[in-house]
Design an enzyme around this catalytic site. Structure first.
Site, PDB file in Angstrom:
ATOM      1  N   ALA A  10       0.813  -1.230   0.000  1.00  0.00           N
ATOM      2  CA  ALA A  10       0.000   0.000   0.000  1.00  0.00           C
ATOM      3  C   ALA A  10       0.843   1.276   0.000  1.00  0.00           C
ATOM      4  CB  ALA A  10      -0.938  -0.024   1.207  1.00  0.00           C
ATOM      5  N   CYS A  42      -6.652  -6.372   3.748  1.00  0.00           N
ATOM      6  CA  CYS A  42      -7.970  -6.225   4.402  1.00  0.00           C
ATOM      7  C   CYS A  42      -8.962  -7.268   3.891  1.00  0.00           C
ATOM      8  CB  CYS A  42      -8.527  -4.825   4.150  1.00  0.00           C
ATOM      9  SG  CYS A  42      -7.292  -3.548   4.289  1.00  0.00           S
ATOM     10  N   ARG A 440     -26.974  17.053  22.636  1.00  0.00           N
ATOM     11  CA  ARG A 440     -27.976  17.742  23.472  1.00  0.00           C
ATOM     12  C   ARG A 440     -27.992  17.213  24.904  1.00  0.00           C
ATOM     13  NH1 ARG A 440     -33.296  17.129  20.018  1.00  0.00           N
ATOM     14  NH2 ARG A 440     -34.001  17.009  22.147  1.00  0.00           N
TER      15      ARG A 440
HETATM   16  C1  LIG Z   1      -6.106  -9.558   7.869  1.00  0.00           C
HETATM   17  C2  LIG Z   1      -5.954  -8.054   7.787  1.00  0.00           C
HETATM   18  C3  LIG Z   1      -7.083  -7.267   7.675  1.00  0.00           C
HETATM   19  C4  LIG Z   1      -6.948  -5.875   7.599  1.00  0.00           C
HETATM   20  N1  LIG Z   1      -8.084  -5.100   7.506  1.00  0.00           N
HETATM   21  C5  LIG Z   1      -7.965  -3.761   7.432  1.00  0.00           C
HETATM   22  C6  LIG Z   1      -9.122  -2.936   7.297  1.00  0.00           C
HETATM   23  O1  LIG Z   1     -10.255  -3.439   7.240  1.00  0.00           O
HETATM   24  N2  LIG Z   1      -8.950  -1.591   7.236  1.00  0.00           N
HETATM   25  C7  LIG Z   1      -7.718  -1.011   7.281  1.00  0.00           C
HETATM   26  O2  LIG Z   1      -7.608   0.225   7.189  1.00  0.00           O
HETATM   27  N3  LIG Z   1      -6.596  -1.774   7.404  1.00  0.00           N
HETATM   28  C8  LIG Z   1      -6.690  -3.121   7.472  1.00  0.00           C
HETATM   29  N4  LIG Z   1      -5.560  -3.887   7.579  1.00  0.00           N
HETATM   30  C9  LIG Z   1      -4.246  -3.229   7.697  1.00  0.00           C
HETATM   31  C10 LIG Z   1      -3.691  -2.889   6.331  1.00  0.00           C
HETATM   32  O3  LIG Z   1      -3.693  -4.011   5.503  1.00  0.00           O
HETATM   33  C11 LIG Z   1      -2.275  -2.344   6.515  1.00  0.00           C
HETATM   34  O4  LIG Z   1      -2.358  -1.215   7.325  1.00  0.00           O
HETATM   35  C12 LIG Z   1      -1.617  -1.980   5.201  1.00  0.00           C
HETATM   36  O5  LIG Z   1      -1.457  -3.110   4.375  1.00  0.00           O
HETATM   37  C13 LIG Z   1      -0.246  -1.356   5.476  1.00  0.00           C
HETATM   38  O6  LIG Z   1       0.372  -1.070   4.283  1.00  0.00           O
HETATM   39  P1  LIG Z   1       1.947  -0.909   4.221  1.00  0.00           P
HETATM   40  O7  LIG Z   1       2.284  -0.690   2.789  1.00  0.00           O
HETATM   41  O8  LIG Z   1       2.385   0.086   5.229  1.00  0.00           O
HETATM   42  O9  LIG Z   1       2.524  -2.308   4.727  1.00  0.00           O
HETATM   43  P2  LIG Z   1       2.301  -3.752   4.124  1.00  0.00           P
HETATM   44  O10 LIG Z   1       1.014  -3.855   3.439  1.00  0.00           O
HETATM   45  O11 LIG Z   1       2.569  -4.702   5.241  1.00  0.00           O
HETATM   46  O12 LIG Z   1       3.463  -3.868   3.039  1.00  0.00           O
HETATM   47  C14 LIG Z   1       4.800  -3.870   3.395  1.00  0.00           C
HETATM   48  C15 LIG Z   1       5.555  -4.688   2.374  1.00  0.00           C
HETATM   49  O13 LIG Z   1       6.938  -4.608   2.675  1.00  0.00           O
HETATM   50  C16 LIG Z   1       7.544  -5.859   2.493  1.00  0.00           C
HETATM   51  N5  LIG Z   1       8.741  -5.887   3.340  1.00  0.00           N
HETATM   52  C17 LIG Z   1       8.794  -5.913   4.687  1.00  0.00           C
HETATM   53  N6  LIG Z   1      10.072  -5.915   5.114  1.00  0.00           N
HETATM   54  C18 LIG Z   1      10.846  -5.870   4.017  1.00  0.00           C
HETATM   55  C19 LIG Z   1      12.239  -5.848   3.805  1.00  0.00           C
HETATM   56  N7  LIG Z   1      13.109  -5.856   4.825  1.00  0.00           N
HETATM   57  N8  LIG Z   1      12.704  -5.816   2.526  1.00  0.00           N
HETATM   58  C20 LIG Z   1      11.842  -5.786   1.476  1.00  0.00           C
HETATM   59  N9  LIG Z   1      10.484  -5.825   1.628  1.00  0.00           N
HETATM   60  C21 LIG Z   1      10.004  -5.853   2.877  1.00  0.00           C
HETATM   61  C22 LIG Z   1       6.471  -6.845   2.918  1.00  0.00           C
HETATM   62  O14 LIG Z   1       6.689  -8.108   2.308  1.00  0.00           O
HETATM   63  C23 LIG Z   1       5.193  -6.165   2.434  1.00  0.00           C
HETATM   64  O15 LIG Z   1       4.804  -6.592   1.150  1.00  0.00           O
HETATM   65  C24 LIG Z   1      -5.656  -5.290   7.637  1.00  0.00           C
HETATM   66  C25 LIG Z   1      -4.519  -6.093   7.742  1.00  0.00           C
HETATM   67  C26 LIG Z   1      -4.656  -7.468   7.814  1.00  0.00           C
HETATM   68  C27 LIG Z   1      -3.426  -8.333   7.926  1.00  0.00           C
END
Ligand SMILES: Cc1cc2nc3c(=O)[nH]c(=O)nc-3n(C[C@H](O)[C@H](O)[C@H](O)COP(=O)(O)OP(=O)(O)OC[C@H]3O[C@@H](n4cnc5c(N)ncnc54)[C@H](O)[C@@H]3O)c2cc1C
Length: 443
Positions: A10, A42, A440
């Protein structure tokens, strides 16, 4: 300009898209340690439950699309293990070949998200014990469920545990949730979490709160979960005990973090190191009501922060306006949502508050399908500012939460809320929206 983005979901890919759109000369390399780009975590509980038929539909844009349509060098199985902010270099390992790699950058974004917490419980390496974070995790759970799995124990009664529980019940599993907190949904105030627990029990879920898991046992595969109070049969376990920021690749003596490892960023998503940015679940979010950096790892923030990081990395000065702490979930027939501060959080912040829980209605009482709506409203006793709403019910929760989130963003008082011109016709509301009724009730 040479941009390196670590993490291909994301936050990372929202940034990458801004860069390729705004800087036509950009060389963008994204380093993802997994094999899949840009997918909706999600949606994973619903994929497990069968509502989302295949994992392909969870993918927003494939790696091929990023490479072929946008010219991004989108690498897979590239795990970054070190960032050197002095030489502006990232180092890591190609997980497919085991070869080390090194890349220099002009600007670098850390968008590595968060990892599920696996507490150090004896037996955690047994087969049949899972966490849920990625598409491969969900596929492993689905594959495992083919193996005569009836009793599933979920460790953790937060939103991921609850969404998963619902989907496993839909799959005819006998579900138990164990949580060391004294109630399910402990991020909510007790009036709201009591409704969550009632719904869990109504749907046949065994609720074991106030218990700490001490051991998993079984012969190769988990068959029992032992807590400090009891032991339970389990054919499969999913641990949903929270997440921790993936920030092991930074030197925490140099890059500023919160105690949990979340990288502290300013409104431009900059870290304290030059040309090093962070966004999403690995970073902090400024909380507008708490007026301080907070850690609320959610997809809404990751997408916004990633987009803003990308803009700033290529020269546009865009500030992230912060969060107010809004979230929502479905739990069987209930919708549960919150925004701003609950009573617990307001207490922790030493706010002098009025806290009022009361039952309103989704719409006019005389119109069919009217449903009760439990609202808990927190406001500042001295200034009259609205501080937060938590709500639970079968209908109309989402609308009240989003109106409340907007009111919080604009720092409205309870009297401002009373004066809002909200839509009304009997199928949609009462003449006074429950949020206005709450305003209220404040003396
Ligand atoms: C089951 C579930 C349900 C969810 N439901 C919701 C919801 O309903 N509403 C909501 O707002 N949020 C929800 N979330 C949370 C949401 O998915 C996360 O907040 C969001 O994906 C975060 O995005 P990000 O890009 O910060 O991290 P991530 O999506 O975790 O992406 C990080 C990426 O970095 C990669 N990475 C990590 N370390 C390294 C490294 N050292 N070197 C290279 N690559 C690396 C990982 O493989 C991953 O692909 C949910 C999460 C889960 C697990």
């Amino acid at each position: 300009m040479n941009y390196v983005i670590i993490g291909g979901d994301a936050a990372g890919m929202s940034a990458a898209m801004q860069i390729v759109r705004r800087d036509k000369e950009a060389r963008v390399t994204t380093l993802e340690m997994g094999g899949i780009y840009s997918y909706a975590q999600c949606g994973l509980p619903y994929y497990i439950g069968g509502l989302t038929p295949d994992s392909e539909s969870l993918i927003a844009r494939s790696r091929d699309t990023f490479e072929e349509e946008y010219g991004i060098d989108a690498r897979v199985y590239h795990q970054v293990t070190e960032i050197d902010p002095d030489s502006k270099t990232v180092r890591g390992t190609n997980l497919k070949t085991d070869e080390p790699f090194e890349l220099s950058y002009d600007k670098c974004l850390i968008a590595t998200g968060a990892a599920p917490v696996m507490p150090p419980i004896e037996g955690k390496e047994l087969d049949g014990i899972h966490t849920l974070k990625t598409i491969p995790d969900a596929e492993r759970i689905l594959e495992d469920m083919k193996a005569n799995v009836l009793n599933v124990t979920i460790i953790g009664g937060g939103y991921i545990g609850l969404e998963l529980a619902e989907n496993l019940v839909e799959k005819k599993k006998k579900v138990r949730i164990i949580d060391h907190a004294d109630r399910l949904g402990s991020g909510y105030d007790k009036e709201i979490s009591a409704e969550i627990e009632k719904e869990a029990k109504r749907m046949g879920i065994e609720v074991c709160t106030g218990q700490t898991v001490e051991r998993f046992s079984g012969d190769g595969r988990v068959s029992e979960v032992v807590t400090d109070q009891d032991s339970y049969r389990a054919d499969m376990v999913v641990v949903a005990a929270g997440v921790t920021p993936n920030t092991g690749m930074i030197d925490r003596s140099r890059v500023h973090t919160l105690d949990n490892g979340a990288i502290i960023v300013n409104a431009y998503m900059e870290t304290n190191m030059p040309d090093l940015y962070a966004a999403g679940d690995c970073a902090t979010q400024y909380h507008r009501i708490k007026e301080k950096n907070d850690y609320q790892p959610l997809g809404t923030h990751a997408n916004k922060q990633g987009r803003i990081a990308g803009m700033n990395m290529c020269g546009a000065a865009q500030a992230f306006q912060g969060i107010v702490g809004t979230s929502i979930m479905k739990f069987f027939d209930l919708t549960v949502g919150k925004t701003g501060l609950g009573e617990q959080e307001a207490d922790e912040m030493n706010f002098t508050c009025d806290c009022d829980a009361f039952e309103g209605h989704s719409h006019a009482g005389y119109y069919p399908d009217n449903e009760p709506l439990l609202l808990k409203v927190v406001s500042h006793k001295v200034t009259g500012h609205f501080l937060g709403l938590q709500a639970v019910g079968r209908r109309g929760v989402d609308k009240r939460i989003d109106v409340a989130a907007t009111a919080l963003y604009h720092r409205m008082t309870m009297s401002d809320i009373e004066n809002l011109d909200l839509s009304y016709a009997p199928p949609y509301n009462g003449v006074w929206d429950p949020l206005q009724q709450a305003s209220r009730r404040v003396k």
